[in-house]
Design a protein around this motif. Structure first.
Motif, short mmCIF file in Angstrom:
data_model
loop_
_atom_site.label_atom_id
_atom_site.label_comp_id
_atom_site.label_asym_id
_atom_site.label_seq_id
_atom_site.Cartn_x
_atom_site.Cartn_y
_atom_site.Cartn_z
N UNK A 339 -13.23 -10.91 -8.12
CA UNK A 339 -14.30 -9.94 -8.40
C UNK A 339 -15.50 -10.63 -9.04
N UNK A 340 -15.21 -11.56 -9.95
CA UNK A 340 -16.30 -12.26 -10.64
C UNK A 340 -17.09 -13.13 -9.66
N UNK A 341 -16.38 -13.81 -8.77
CA UNK A 341 -17.06 -14.68 -7.79
C UNK A 341 -17.93 -13.85 -6.85
N UNK A 342 -17.38 -12.75 -6.36
CA UNK A 342 -18.14 -11.88 -5.45
C UNK A 342 -19.35 -11.28 -6.16
N UNK A 343 -19.17 -10.91 -7.41
CA UNK A 343 -20.27 -10.30 -8.16
C UNK A 343 -21.40 -11.29 -8.37
N UNK A 344 -21.06 -12.53 -8.68
CA UNK A 344 -22.12 -13.53 -8.91
C UNK A 344 -22.88 -13.81 -7.62
N UNK A 345 -22.16 -13.97 -6.51
CA UNK A 345 -22.81 -14.26 -5.24
C UNK A 345 -23.71 -13.10 -4.82
N UNK A 346 -23.25 -11.88 -5.04
CA UNK A 346 -23.99 -10.73 -4.58
C UNK A 346 -25.02 -10.20 -5.55
N UNK A 347 -25.12 -10.82 -6.72
CA UNK A 347 -26.01 -10.29 -7.76
C UNK A 347 -27.46 -10.19 -7.30
N UNK A 348 -27.90 -11.18 -6.50
CA UNK A 348 -29.30 -11.20 -6.07
C UNK A 348 -29.52 -10.54 -4.72
N UNK A 349 -28.44 -10.09 -4.08
CA UNK A 349 -28.54 -9.55 -2.73
C UNK A 349 -28.69 -8.03 -2.76
N UNK A 350 -29.02 -7.47 -1.61
CA UNK A 350 -29.15 -6.03 -1.48
C UNK A 350 -27.81 -5.36 -1.82
N UNK A 351 -27.83 -4.25 -2.54
CA UNK A 351 -26.58 -3.58 -2.94
C UNK A 351 -25.70 -3.16 -1.76
N UNK A 352 -26.29 -3.06 -0.57
CA UNK A 352 -25.50 -2.65 0.60
C UNK A 352 -24.65 -3.79 1.16
N UNK A 366 -33.49 -12.02 4.11
CA UNK A 366 -33.92 -13.11 4.98
C UNK A 366 -35.34 -13.54 4.59
N UNK A 367 -35.52 -14.81 4.35
CA UNK A 367 -36.82 -15.34 3.96
C UNK A 367 -37.13 -15.24 2.49
N UNK A 368 -36.24 -14.68 1.68
CA UNK A 368 -36.43 -14.55 0.23
C UNK A 368 -35.77 -15.75 -0.44
N UNK A 369 -36.55 -16.76 -0.79
CA UNK A 369 -35.98 -17.99 -1.31
C UNK A 369 -35.26 -17.79 -2.63
N UNK A 370 -35.77 -16.90 -3.48
CA UNK A 370 -35.12 -16.68 -4.77
C UNK A 370 -33.75 -16.04 -4.60
N UNK A 371 -33.67 -15.00 -3.74
CA UNK A 371 -32.39 -14.33 -3.52
C UNK A 371 -31.38 -15.27 -2.86
N UNK A 372 -31.83 -15.99 -1.84
CA UNK A 372 -30.92 -16.91 -1.14
C UNK A 372 -30.49 -18.06 -2.05
N UNK A 373 -31.42 -18.54 -2.87
CA UNK A 373 -31.07 -19.62 -3.78
C UNK A 373 -30.01 -19.20 -4.78
N UNK A 374 -30.14 -17.98 -5.36
CA UNK A 374 -29.13 -17.48 -6.29
C UNK A 374 -27.79 -17.27 -5.60
N UNK A 375 -27.84 -16.75 -4.35
CA UNK A 375 -26.61 -16.57 -3.59
C UNK A 375 -25.89 -17.89 -3.39
N UNK A 376 -26.64 -18.92 -3.00
CA UNK A 376 -26.01 -20.20 -2.74
C UNK A 376 -25.56 -20.90 -4.01
N UNK A 377 -26.22 -20.65 -5.13
CA UNK A 377 -25.73 -21.19 -6.40
C UNK A 377 -24.34 -20.65 -6.70
N UNK A 378 -24.13 -19.36 -6.40
CA UNK A 378 -22.81 -18.77 -6.59
C UNK A 378 -21.78 -19.32 -5.61
#
Length: 719
Positions: A339-352, A366-378
Motif C-alpha cells: 500500500x505504501x509503495x502504491x501510494x508513493x508512486x500514485x501520489x503525483x498522478x491523477x486520482x483515477x 502525459x507530458x507533465x515532467x513533474x508528475x512523471x518525475x515523482x512517479x518514477x522516483x517512487x
C-alpha cells in the motif's frame, strides 16, 4: 553419484591473449584479387590507422597502395592477414606467413573438410602449414574490430566505430552480416566468424573476447559446439569476468542420436540436449536473431540481473495486459506493490489511476515532467531488477514528439534518486520500428536501455536473469562442471541385453527391480507362476532376447495366476514359439505415475539421462527433462518439478503423491550405473518406471515411501 568440485577459472586482465595481434593488428596484409581489394576498402571506410600491405604477384598497387609480390617481400611480418585466394594457394600463403612469424590469418576460401575426403586432407595440410600461428576458418569471412577499425572482411557490414560493446561470434558469415545491420542502439565491439573452426574454435574465441575489457557481452550463432569441453571452459571464464554469453543453436533437428531403438532416444533429440548443455553452462539460449540482439543489449547496458523481478508502466491498459501475459510466459515476476509503495508512486498522478504491477497511468499526466518525475522516483525505490516504460513514437511527420522527450528525461532523472533500489530502467517500444534511431540514442545516452519489441525485450530480460542466477549458483558452488561421457560405439557386436540380464545389472546398482525368473520350458514357467503367486499375486510373462519392442510382437502376457494354470501353459507355449526363453515376474501394484528413465547418446555431447512421463503416453506427452553428467540430488528434484506431470508426483487435488525420494534415489543410482559403464554403454531405457504412493510419514517429498519399480528395462552395451 560423486561429483567434482566447482572451479571458477580466473584469467588476469594483464594476460596477453593468444590472438592479440590477430584481433588488434597494427599491420594488415591482404592477399588476393577483388576480395582482398574489398578488405582494403572496408578498412579505409572504418578509419583503420595502421599499415595495409596488399600482396599480389603481378600488380604494383591496389587501391592506390603499393603491392608486394609475396609474403617474403613485405616490410615486416604482418599482425593480421586476410587470405583471399583459392585453397591450394592458401596453403602456400599460410606456410609463408607462419615462417615469417605473422600474428595470424583469416582464410576465406571454401572447399575444405566441409565438402569431401580430399578437402579433409587439404584442411589437415592447412593446419600443418599454420603451425603455431592462429588461423580463423577456413571457409569464413574473417573478423571486424570496431574498436580499432581493423576490418579483415571482404563484404559490406553495418557497424561503426565504438569504444566498447557486445561481440558476435558466428558460424555463418551471412548471419554475421545481417546482425551488424541492426538498428537497435547496440554497440558492437567485435565480429568473428568461425567457418570450419579447423584450428580456432568457438571456445577459443569466447575466451579471448571475454578477456578483453572492451567486450561487454558475447552473442553466438552456433551450428556445432566443436569441442564441448573447451566451450564450457571458455564460458566459465566469461562468467568469471562478468561477461554474459547468449546463443542461438541452429540445426537442432531431432536426429543425430547414435541409435533410436529406445523411447529415450526419441525424447532426447539434438535440440533438447544442446539446450540442456547451454543451460548447464549458463548460456542464455534464445530462438530468434532479434531476441539475441535484445539480450546482448540488456547485458551491455546492465550486465546480468540479480533476479527476475520487474515492473511495467504504460499509458495503455492494453499494453499493461500484454506485458503481464508476455512477461509471465518468459518466467518473469511482477511483484505486487505494498500500500505504501502504491501510494508513493500514485501520489503525483491523477486520482483515477490505479497503481499496480503492471499498471496503466493513463494519459492524464502525459507530458507533465513533474508528475512523471515523482512517479518514477517512487518506482525506482522498489526492489525490482528491471523497471520498464512502454512507449511508442509516432511515425515521422504525423505530429510533434516533444512530449516523448519529457517521458524519457523523467525516467533518466530518476536514476539519481537517493533511495533508489531498482535496476536501470528500459524504455520499450511495443514494435521495434516504433522507436526512432535518434530516440534510441538519446535513451542510451541517458544511461537507460532502449528496448525494441515487447516479446523480444521480455525474453531478453529473462535471459539476463538466467545468467545472473547461474552466477549466483557458481558463487555458492551449487553448479557442477559439465562432464562429457562419449559412451560406447555402436557396431554389429553391440547386443542388447535381454530384460533379465538388464534388470539384474540395474538392480545391482540399487535400482529397484521385481523378482524375476528365466524359464526355458512351459513347466518352468508354470512353476515360477506358482511360486510367485502366493496370496493371489498375478504375474507377467515376457519373451527374452534382442527384442526392443516386445509388446508389438505379441511377446507379453499379463495377469497370469496360479488359479488358472491352463492359461499359464497356453501363454508360455505361445511365447516360447517366439523366443527360446521367457521372463516371469510378479506384477507391480498400480502406480501413482508411470515414468521413463533412460540414457541416450548425443554425437557431440555424449551420454545423458532423460526422465519424464512414461508408459504408453511417452511420445504423446513428450514431457521430459535432460540431466547432463555429473548431477546431484538437487538437480534431479529441480528437473522433476519442471515436468508437466509434477503435480501428480506432488499429489494432485488431494490424491496421494508419489514417493519422490525413492524416485530421486533411482535417478542417482542410474547415474552411478552410467559412470561405471560409460565406455561401453550405448543406450538404456527403463519404461515404465512405476512410482508408487508415498507413505503418510514421508509425504510426496519425504525420506521414505512405497518406492519405485523398474517394470521394463532395455540396455545396450558394447561387448
Amino acid at each position: 553419484m560423486s561429483a567434482p568440485a566447482t572451479v571458477l577459472i580466473d584469467f588476469p586482465m594483464s594476460q596477453t591473449p593468444k590472438f592479440h595481434r590477430l584481433l588488434n593488428p597494427k599491420t594488415i596484409a591482404v592477399v588476393g584479387g577483388s576480395w582482398a581489394a574489398a578488405v582494403i576498402e572496408q578498412c579505409e571506410r572504418m578509419g583503420f590507422e595502421g599499415e595495409i600491405w596488399p600482396v599480389h604477384p603481378s600488380k604494383t598497387d591496389v587501391r592506390g597502395r603499393r603491392a608486394y609480390a609475396s609474403i617474403d617481400a613485405l616490410p615486416a611480418a604482418p599482425d593480421a592477414t586476410f587470405v583471399g585466394v583459392n585453397r591450394a594457394a592458401t596453403l602456400e600463403v599460410v606456410r609463408a606467413l607462419s615462417a615469417r612469424g605473422a600474428g595470424g590469418a583469416t582464410c576465406f576460401a571454401a572447399g575444405w573438410a566441409e565438402v569431401e575426403a580430399e578437402g579433409e586432407a587439404m584442411q589437415a595440410a592447412l593446419l600443418e602449414a599454420a603451425g603455431d600461428m592462429p588461423i580463423f576458418g577456413p571457409n569464413c569471412y574473417g573478423l571486424i574490430n570496431y574498436c580499432t577499425g581493423a576490418t579483415l572482411w571482404p563484404d559490406v557490414h553495418g557497424g561503426s566505430r565504438v569504444e566498447r560493446g557486445a561481440a558476435l561470434i558466428c558460424q555463418s558469415s551471412n548471419i554475421a552480416i545481417n546482425l551488424t545491420m541492426q538498428r537497435r542502439a547496440l554497440p558492437l565491439s567485435f565480429v568473428l566468424t568461425v567457418g570450419n573452426g579447423a584450428q580456432v574454435g568457438l571456445g577459443d574465441m569466447i575466451e579471448e573476447l571475454a578477456a578483453d575489457e572492451r567486450v561487454t557481452s558475447i552473442g553466438l550463432y552456433i551450428e556445432g559446439f566443436g569441442d564441448p569441453a573447451r566451450f564450457a571452459q571458455a564460458v566459465a571464464a566469461a562468467h568469471a569476468r562478468g561477461v554474459g554469453v547468449v546463443a542461438i543453436k541452429a540445426g537442432q533437428s531431432e536426429g543425430g542420436q547414435a541409435l533410436a531403438l529406445t523411447h529415450t532416444a526419441s525424447l532426447a533429440g539434438g535440440a533438447a540436449v544442446a539446450s540442456a548443455f547451454l543451460a548447464r553452462t549458463g548460456v542464455a539460449e534464445v530462438a530468434t536473431l532479434p531476441t539475441l540482439l535484445e539480450t546482448l543489449k540488456v547485458l551491455h547496458f546492465k550486465g546480468a540481473l540479480d533476479n527476475c523481478r520487474v515492473i511495467s508502466v504504460s499509458c495503455s491498459g492494453g499494453e499493461a495486459g500484454l506485458m503481464a501475459d508476455l512477461g509471465a510466459a518468459a518466467g518473469l515476476e511482477f511483484p505486487a506493490l505494498s500500500e505504501a509503495e502504491a501510494a508513493r508512486i500514485g501520489e503525483s498522478l491523477n486520482p483515477l489511476v490505479t497503481v499496480s504491477n503492471p499498471f496503466d497511468y493513463n494519459t492524464f499526466d502525459w507530458g507533465d515532467s513533474a508528475a512523471l518525475g515523482a512517479m518514477w522516483a517512487g518506482i525506482m525505490a522498489l526492489d525490482v531488477a528491471h523497471p520498464m516504460l512502454v512507449i511508442d513514437w509516432p511515425a515521422e511527420g504525423t505530429g510533434p514528439t516533444h512530449t516523448w522527450d519529457v517521458a524519457i528525461e523523467a525516467v533518466g532523472a530518476a536514476l539519481n534518486g537517493s533511495d533508489r533500489r531498482a535496476g536501470v530502467p528500459a524504455l520499450v517500444a511495443s514494435l521495434p520500428e516504433n522507436m526512432p534511431g535518434a530516440a534510441a540514442e538519446k535513451i542510451a545516452g541517458l544511461g537507460l536501455v532502449p528496448g525494441h519489441g515487447l516479446d523480444e525485450h521480455l525474453q531478453a530480460v529473462a535471459g539476463a536473469a538466467q545468467i545472473g542466477g547461474h552466477r549466483r549458483a557458481l558463487a555458492n558452488a551449487t553448479v557442477l562442471p559439465v562432464q562429457i561421457l562419449p559412451g560406447g560405439r555402436a557396431s554389429g557386436s553391440s547386443p542388447m541385453l535381454d530384460e533379465a540380464a538388464a534388470k539384474t545389472r540395474l538392480g545391482s546398482f540399487g535400482i529397484p527391480v521385481p523378482e524375476h525368473r528365466t524359464c526355458a520350458s512351459v513347466e518352468e514357467a508354470v512353476a515360477a507362476v506358482v511360486d510367485f503367486g502366493h496370496a493371489g499375486t498375478r504375474c507377467a510373462m515376457k519373451i527374452l532376447g534382442d527384442f526392443p519392442h516386445k509388446t508389438e510382437l505379441g511377446g507379453v502376457r499379463l495377469g497370469l495366476g496360479a488359479d488358472d494354470l491352463d492359461a499359464v501353459r497356453s501363454a508360455a507355449r505361445a511365447l516360447l514359439n517366439i523366443s527360446g526363453a521367457v521372463l516371469v515376474e510378479p506384477m507391480a501394484d498400480k502406480p501413482v505415475v508411470e515414468m521413463i528413465l533412460g540414457v541416450a547418446q548425443d554425437p557431440a555431447l555424449g551420454l545423458h539421462v532423460v526422465l519424464g512421463a512414461g508408459g504408453v503416453l511417452t511420445e504423446i506427452l513428450a514431457d521430459s527433462e535432460i540431466l547432463l553428467f555429473p548431477y546431484a540430488e538437487a538437480d534431479v528434484r529441480a528437473a522433476l518439478e519442471r515436468l508437466r506431470i509434477w503435480p501428480l508426483l506432488a499429489g494432485y487435488r488431494g490424491a496421494a503423491g508419489g514417493d519422490v525420494s525413492a524416485l530421486v534415489g533411482a535417478v542417482m543410482a542410474l547415474g552411478d550405473f552410467v559412470q561405471a559403464h560409460a565406455d561401453r554403454l550405448i543406450e538404456l531405457d527403463i519404461n515404465p518406471l512405476f512410482v508408487h504412493a508415498a507413505t503418510e510419514a514421508s509425504g510426496a517429498g519425504g525420506a521414505s515411501g512405497a518406492g519405485v519399480m523398474a517394470v521394463d528395462a532395455l540396455v545396450r552395451m558394447t561387448d
